[in-house]
Design a protein around this motif. Sequence first.
Motif, short mmCIF file in Angstrom:
data_model
loop_
_atom_site.label_atom_id
_atom_site.label_comp_id
_atom_site.label_asym_id
_atom_site.label_seq_id
_atom_site.Cartn_x
_atom_site.Cartn_y
_atom_site.Cartn_z
N GLY A 9 69.36 58.15 33.25
CA GLY A 9 70.07 56.30 33.49
C GLY A 9 71.52 56.35 33.90
N GLY A 10 71.89 55.32 33.74
CA GLY A 10 73.70 55.16 34.33
C GLY A 10 73.70 53.69 35.04
N LEU A 11 74.92 53.50 36.00
CA LEU A 11 75.41 52.47 36.15
C LEU A 11 76.03 52.58 37.63
CD1 LEU A 11 77.05 49.56 36.01
CD2 LEU A 11 79.18 50.86 36.13
N VAL A 12 74.05 51.30 38.35
CA VAL A 12 74.14 51.25 39.99
C VAL A 12 74.53 49.81 40.27
CG1 VAL A 12 71.39 50.63 38.84
CG2 VAL A 12 73.08 52.39 41.14
N GLN A 13 74.87 50.00 41.48
CA GLN A 13 75.19 48.68 42.02
C GLN A 13 73.94 47.54 42.69
OE1 GLN A 13 77.83 49.17 45.05
NE2 GLN A 13 79.84 48.38 43.49
N THR A 14 74.04 46.29 42.76
CA THR A 14 72.89 45.72 43.06
C THR A 14 72.44 46.58 44.52
OG1 THR A 14 73.04 43.92 42.28
CG2 THR A 14 71.94 43.78 43.95
N ALA A 40 66.36 44.73 27.58
CA ALA A 40 66.81 43.95 27.38
C ALA A 40 67.75 42.98 25.89
CB ALA A 40 67.20 42.86 28.87
N PRO A 41 68.95 42.90 26.44
CA PRO A 41 69.41 42.72 25.18
C PRO A 41 69.20 41.63 24.79
CG PRO A 41 71.13 43.32 26.24
CD PRO A 41 70.73 43.87 27.02
N ASP A 90 67.07 44.45 35.98
CA ASP A 90 66.36 44.85 35.53
C ASP A 90 67.64 46.12 34.54
OD1 ASP A 90 65.64 45.48 38.85
OD2 ASP A 90 64.61 44.99 37.74
N THR A 91 68.56 45.46 34.47
CA THR A 91 69.80 46.34 33.70
C THR A 91 68.87 45.78 31.88
OG1 THR A 91 71.74 45.37 34.33
CG2 THR A 91 71.79 45.81 31.62
N ALA A 92 68.88 47.13 31.25
CA ALA A 92 67.99 47.18 29.49
C ALA A 92 68.47 49.11 28.74
CB ALA A 92 66.48 47.01 30.13
N VAL A 93 67.72 49.07 28.23
CA VAL A 93 67.49 50.48 27.92
C VAL A 93 65.73 50.74 28.35
CG1 VAL A 93 67.38 51.92 25.16
CG2 VAL A 93 69.10 49.68 25.61
N GLN A 120 70.29 54.07 28.60
CA GLN A 120 70.62 53.06 29.53
C GLN A 120 70.92 52.64 31.19
OE1 GLN A 120 71.39 50.22 27.47
NE2 GLN A 120 72.09 48.52 30.08
N VAL A 121 69.85 52.25 31.58
CA VAL A 121 70.33 51.05 32.91
C VAL A 121 71.47 50.31 33.08
CG1 VAL A 121 69.16 50.74 34.91
CG2 VAL A 121 69.01 52.79 33.69
N THR A 122 72.21 49.97 33.68
CA THR A 122 72.30 49.71 34.17
C THR A 122 73.07 48.55 35.43
OG1 THR A 122 74.05 49.33 32.08
CG2 THR A 122 75.39 47.86 33.60
#
Length: 125
Positions: A9-14, A40-41, A90-93, A120-122
């Motif tokens: 997982g990690g942070l990625v741009q659209t 997702a939250p 798509d942001t979610a655990v 986590q994927v953001t």
Amino acid sequence: QVQLVESGGGLVQTGGSLRLSCAASGRTGRIHVMGWFRQAPGKEREFVAGISWNSGNTLAANSVKGRFTIAKDNVANTVYLQMNSLKPEDTAVYYCAADTDYNGGYTRDDWYDYWGQGTQVTVSS
């Protein structure tokens, strides 16, 4: 007992891509189906994709079809989720799960007996 450990997982741009991995250990010979879910939250956990451990048959949720691909490596006891064209929604655990009781399907989370800790994927806009 089956143990599952997710990574990737990690942070990625659209529009970007990530590949999640889920390594299984323990009594992996009992696994019939592996699945990926996400939460997702403020939302319920939802099915993303599933794969039959023996046949390799797959199923993906409509929301990710054509963008996400589930695959497996039986030798490494690992299942992957390749995620392309990522969107902020798509942001979610993301969780992987294993079904050892052969419930015959992929989509219901109560069919799965073992769960990983989540990754986590953001996706930023």
